[in-house]
Each structure stands twice: as C-alpha cells, then as structure tokens.
Enzyme design. Structure first.
Site, mmCIF file in Angstrom:
data_model
loop_
_atom_site.group_PDB
_atom_site.id
_atom_site.type_symbol
_atom_site.label_atom_id
_atom_site.label_comp_id
_atom_site.label_asym_id
_atom_site.label_seq_id
_atom_site.Cartn_x
_atom_site.Cartn_y
_atom_site.Cartn_z
ATOM 1 C CB THR A 12 -0.904 0.021 1.258
ATOM 2 O OG1 THR A 12 -0.081 -0.312 2.381
ATOM 3 C CG2 THR A 12 -2.047 -0.971 1.142
ATOM 4 C CB CYS A 146 16.098 6.520 -3.883
ATOM 5 S SG CYS A 146 15.618 7.343 -2.370
ATOM 6 C CD GLN A 173 17.381 12.718 -0.820
ATOM 7 O OE1 GLN A 173 18.504 12.780 -0.351
ATOM 8 N NE2 GLN A 173 16.532 11.761 -0.482
ATOM 9 C CB SER A 176 7.327 10.420 -4.045
ATOM 10 O OG SER A 176 8.479 10.544 -4.838
ATOM 11 C CD GLU A 199 18.014 9.487 1.881
ATOM 12 O OE1 GLU A 199 17.492 8.783 2.767
ATOM 13 O OE2 GLU A 199 17.730 9.389 0.677
ATOM 14 N NE ARG A 232 12.036 14.237 1.935
ATOM 15 C CZ ARG A 232 12.456 13.023 1.599
ATOM 16 N NH1 ARG A 232 12.688 12.724 0.333
ATOM 17 N NH2 ARG A 232 12.672 12.108 2.508
ATOM 18 C CG HIS A 239 15.690 11.681 -4.907
ATOM 19 N ND1 HIS A 239 14.454 12.182 -4.602
ATOM 20 C CD2 HIS A 239 15.881 10.626 -4.069
ATOM 21 C CE1 HIS A 239 13.909 11.467 -3.621
ATOM 22 N NE2 HIS A 239 14.755 10.514 -3.287
HETATM 23 N N1 LIG Z 1 9.879 6.201 -1.368
HETATM 24 C C1 LIG Z 1 11.053 6.036 -1.962
HETATM 25 O O1 LIG Z 1 11.428 6.773 -2.880
HETATM 26 C C2 LIG Z 1 11.986 4.942 -1.504
HETATM 27 C C3 LIG Z 1 13.143 4.707 -2.267
HETATM 28 C C4 LIG Z 1 14.002 3.679 -1.909
HETATM 29 C C5 LIG Z 1 13.728 2.919 -0.790
HETATM 30 N N2 LIG Z 1 12.620 3.156 -0.029
HETATM 31 C C6 LIG Z 1 12.379 2.280 1.129
HETATM 32 O O2 LIG Z 1 11.268 1.424 0.800
HETATM 33 C C7 LIG Z 1 10.480 1.182 1.973
HETATM 34 C C8 LIG Z 1 9.053 1.648 1.734
HETATM 35 O O3 LIG Z 1 9.060 3.060 1.527
HETATM 36 P P1 LIG Z 1 7.744 3.866 1.157
HETATM 37 O O4 LIG Z 1 8.210 5.197 0.785
HETATM 38 O O5 LIG Z 1 6.918 3.085 0.214
HETATM 39 O O6 LIG Z 1 6.998 3.911 2.596
HETATM 40 P P2 LIG Z 1 5.441 4.060 2.928
HETATM 41 O O7 LIG Z 1 4.717 4.789 1.869
HETATM 42 O O8 LIG Z 1 5.363 4.577 4.309
HETATM 43 O O9 LIG Z 1 4.907 2.527 2.923
HETATM 44 C C9 LIG Z 1 5.263 1.604 3.927
HETATM 45 C C10 LIG Z 1 4.570 0.272 3.690
HETATM 46 O O10 LIG Z 1 4.912 -0.600 4.800
HETATM 47 C C11 LIG Z 1 3.713 -1.075 5.406
HETATM 48 N N3 LIG Z 1 3.887 -1.217 6.865
HETATM 49 C C12 LIG Z 1 4.175 -0.233 7.760
HETATM 50 N N4 LIG Z 1 4.225 -0.761 9.010
HETATM 51 C C13 LIG Z 1 3.968 -2.079 8.875
HETATM 52 C C14 LIG Z 1 3.862 -3.158 9.787
HETATM 53 N N5 LIG Z 1 4.029 -2.995 11.114
HETATM 54 N N6 LIG Z 1 3.583 -4.396 9.299
HETATM 55 C C15 LIG Z 1 3.395 -4.584 7.969
HETATM 56 N N7 LIG Z 1 3.470 -3.605 7.051
HETATM 57 C C16 LIG Z 1 3.754 -2.369 7.505
HETATM 58 C C17 LIG Z 1 2.642 -0.035 5.096
HETATM 59 O O11 LIG Z 1 1.347 -0.615 5.190
HETATM 60 P P3 LIG Z 1 0.042 0.250 5.643
HETATM 61 O O12 LIG Z 1 -0.337 1.124 4.479
HETATM 62 O O13 LIG Z 1 -0.969 -0.802 5.934
HETATM 63 O O14 LIG Z 1 0.443 1.038 6.839
HETATM 64 C C18 LIG Z 1 3.031 0.344 3.661
HETATM 65 O O15 LIG Z 1 2.527 -0.625 2.769
HETATM 66 C C19 LIG Z 1 11.166 1.912 3.121
HETATM 67 O O16 LIG Z 1 11.984 0.990 3.804
HETATM 68 C C20 LIG Z 1 11.975 2.986 2.416
HETATM 69 O O17 LIG Z 1 13.092 3.404 3.148
HETATM 70 C C21 LIG Z 1 11.733 4.137 -0.378
#
Ligand SMILES: NC(=O)c1ccc[n+]([C@@H]2O[C@H](COP(=O)([O-])OP(=O)(O)OC[C@H]3O[C@@H](n4cnc5c(N)ncnc54)[C@H](OP(=O)(O)O)[C@@H]3O)[C@@H](O)[C@H]2O)c1
Length: 350
Positions: A12, A146, A173, A176, A199, A232, A239
């Site tokens: 999600t 990223c 950055q 998103s 970061e 940010r 980015h």
């Molecule tokens: N955004 C980027 O550009 C980016 C780039 C590289 C790496 N990342 C990494 O990728 C990961 C996800 O980032 P994001 O930006 O997509 O974060 P996000 O939008 O906050 O999404 C986090 C996801 O993890 C789930 N989650 C949170 N707590 C949980 C729990 N206790 N048990 C099971 N699921 C849980 C959430 O589900 P719910 O919706 O149900 O809460 C959601 O699906 C992070 O580790 C981040 O550092 C992100």
C-alpha cells in the site's frame, strides 16, 4: 512462458504502489499476493490503499486481499518484493527468506550485511552471487538507497576506468521519497528542509560496497571519501544531485568523461531482461538540464540523466545528476534485480 507469481510486502506504500503499477503488464511476473500492516490486512486492495499514481489501480490487483506479515500462504508467489517500512522489514524479510522465499528488498535493513547483494546491476551484477553464501532456504537481494543509486551508477562507470578519490554530493530530494503521507504540506511548500534522517550516512557507505569487488565470496569495499548532504524539496518525484568528483590519478578530459558515460552499455542488457535499458546514463548538453519535471521519465524512469558536466575549482569535475526515486531508485530497480535473479538462478524457483 507461464508467468511467475510474485508478492508485494508493503503493497500500500509509495514504493508498493509503484511495484503494482510497473508489474501490471510485466511479461514474466504476475502479482498474486499482497502484504501490509494490521491497518490494511483483511481488506481488499482497492479499499485499503490511498492510490496516488497517475494510472488507475490495475484490475487484476484491485480485488486481491491484503494479508498480514506472518502469512505463508502466498498464493503461489515465490518471489516477494519488499517495500516495507524499515521498522518491520528486517524481521519480516528474514522470516520469509528462512521459509524459502526470494526477497527482493528496497529497505535499508539488510543492505550492508556481508552476504547480501546490494545491486546496481549495471555496475555490479556479479555481486548477486553472494546469495550462494547465505544460510536461508530462500534468499535476500537488495537495492540501494535511492539517492545513493543515481550518483553511484555514474561514478561506478567512471571509477572502473579512472579510479575516483573524492565525491561530494548535495541532494534535492522529492517528497515521494518520504513515503505516503510523508512530510506535511505545511513543512515543505515554499520551503527546503535540510535534513533527512539517516540519508547522508547511507550515501556515504553504500557506494563503497556497490563499487567494491567480489572476491572469494566477499566484497572488498572500494575506498572513496564521500561527503553527502541531503535536502528535501517541494518536488513530487525525482531526486536531483549536485555531484563533484576528483580522480586518484589520470584525470580524463571532459569529452572522454562524457563519452564514457554516454557510450556505457549495460552489461546485463544482452540477457534480454524486460526492464533492462541498453544505455542507463543519458548525458544532456542543454545548459539548464536535467530537471525533474522534464526528465525523470526518460527510459520509463530506469535511466539517470547527467548534465552540466564542467570543470570545478576544488574538485576535478562537477555535474548534476537526476533519477526517478521510486522507479530506478526503488521499485524499478528491484524488478530488474528479480529479473536478473530469474535469469541466473532459475533453478531456485523450482
Ligand atoms: N519512497 C522512496 O522513494 C523509496 C526509495 C528507496 C527505498 N525506499 C524504502 O522502501 C520502503 C518503503 O518506503 P515507502 O516510501 O513506500 O513507505 P510508505 O509509503 O510509508 O509505505 C510503507 C509500507 O509498509 C507497510 N507497513 C508499515 N508498518 C507495517 C507493519 N508494522 N507491518 C506490515 N506492514 C507495515 C505499510 O502498510 P500500511 O499502508 O498498511 O500502513 C506500507 O505498505 C522503506 O523501507 C523505504 O526506506 C523508499
């Protein structure tokens, strides 16, 4: 060929949504299993997600159920992409890897573990062989932070020919990158926030592993001094990085440097992986490019753009580098890693 079923942990979130979008018409993979937090588990995807992408939720995924993190009935999915929040990613990814699943992760938790590949496959695809030294029934493969991805791809190409001594990187950055809902609009509109937790250290350490050499089942880290500053800014996706570099010896001319980047052919392109791009770096000559709004979707977000390459008064050269943070910096990178895994380790899926 029959499609390989895959799951998405953290389906999600910002990265999870990108996975679902990018996998919609993937020729090899088909999404069959979704996981998110307790808040979302038990709901249909369309009811749980706050969908933020410009294309509609794929029909095949809309009505999939969301499971919680301890579910081993993955509806046939053997490869699990992880976009889990890092507070849970470590434990959950290990749980699935121990139980025979192939984890392709975006989270920071396992990136620096000795026997876990940290891949930008265009420069280090052979590091995937580290999984032979893991004790899991399955495996864990990661892609980098990223912001680290974009300048490491560029520097990694150059470093193979002209060893680099110093890198200074200052990032701008997109929001998103903080996930959804991320940073409050009140804090970011008309503003720059000069701090992103954790970061800078990721940008200073992960490239050393990625540019390192695989030797007898271990990575010998590269030894480059890196200084990173993360900001940010009020951009949705993409980015931008101001990068300065100095070489150890043998400084190329500007034309040699540009030609090396623009002619660099990805070594994995010949494997015919669906997400691989032949030329992963675009060199731009326009004086005011690259820009996130105009340039992030080049090669469907899987290539980085480099512009403003010029001499510097302190370092040898400086330049501006741009990449799509949720595609080349996250979901797209992970999908490419999964394709590489299937190409090289297909027998592990049987
Ligand atoms: N955004 C980027 O550009 C980016 C780039 C590289 C790496 N990342 C990494 O990728 C990961 C996800 O980032 P994001 O930006 O997509 O974060 P996000 O939008 O906050 O999404 C986090 C996801 O993890 C789930 N989650 C949170 N707590 C949980 C729990 N206790 N048990 C099971 N699921 C849980 C959430 O589900 P719910 O919706 O149900 O809460 C959601 O699906 C992070 O580790 C981040 O550092 C992100």
């Amino acid at each position: 060929m029959e499609k390989i079923k895959v799951g998405i942990l953290g389906a999600t979130g910002a990265v999870g949504q990108r996975f679902i979008q990018l996998l919609e018409n993937h020729p090899w993979f088909e999404v069959s299993f979704l996981v998110a937090s307790q808040k979302s588990a038990g709901k249909l995807y369309k009811d749980a997600v706050k969908w933020k992408l410009e294309t509609p939720i794929p029909e095949k995924v809309k009505d999939l159920f969301i499971y919680d993190i301890s579910n081993l009935n993955t509806n046939g999915a053997k490869i699990l992409f992880s976009g889990l929040d890092s507070s849970v990613a470590g434990e959950v990814e290990e749980f699935y890897a121990k139980n025979g699943y192939i984890i392709i992760s975006n989270s920071k938790n396992h990136r620096m573990v000795e026997n876990v590949p940290l891949l930008i496959p265009e420069i280090n695809y052979e590091h995937i062989n580290l999984i032979k030294h893991q004790n899991y029934k399955g495996a864990i493969i990661t892609n980098p932070n990223c912001s680290a991805t974009f300048f490491t791809l560029v520097c990694g190409i150059l470093n193979k020919k002209w060893p680099i001594e110093l890198i200074n990187v200052v990032t701008m950055q997109a929001i998103s990158g903080a996930g959804y809902p991320g940073i409050a609009s009140y804090d970011i509109l008309g503003n720059v926030v000069p701090y992103i937790s954790g970061e800078e250290s990721k940008m200073e350490t992960e490239p050393q592993k990625m540019m390192g050499k695989l030797d007898n089942g271990k990575i010998i880290y590269e030894n480059i001094i890196i200084s990173a500053s993360a900001n940010r800014v009020a951009v949705i996706d993409g980015h931008t990085e101001s990068v300065s570099i100095s070489f150890k010896e043998g400084v190329p001319t500007i034309e040699e440097l540009k030609n090396e980047l623009r002619n660099f052919e990805s070594p994995i392109f010949k494997m015919n992986l669906p997400t691989a791009v032949k030329f992963p770096v675009r060199v731009m000559e326009e004086e005011d490019r690259p820009q996130p709004r105009l340039d992030i979707n080049f090669e469907k977000g899987m290539a980085v753009s480099v512009g403003r390459i010029r001499k510097d008064n302190i370092f040898d050269y400086k330049m501006t580098i741009l990449g799509h943070n949720t595609i080349k910096g996250a979901a797209g990178a992970a999908i490419l890693n999964a394709e590489l895994f299937v190409y090289l380790f297909n027998e592990k899926l049987k």
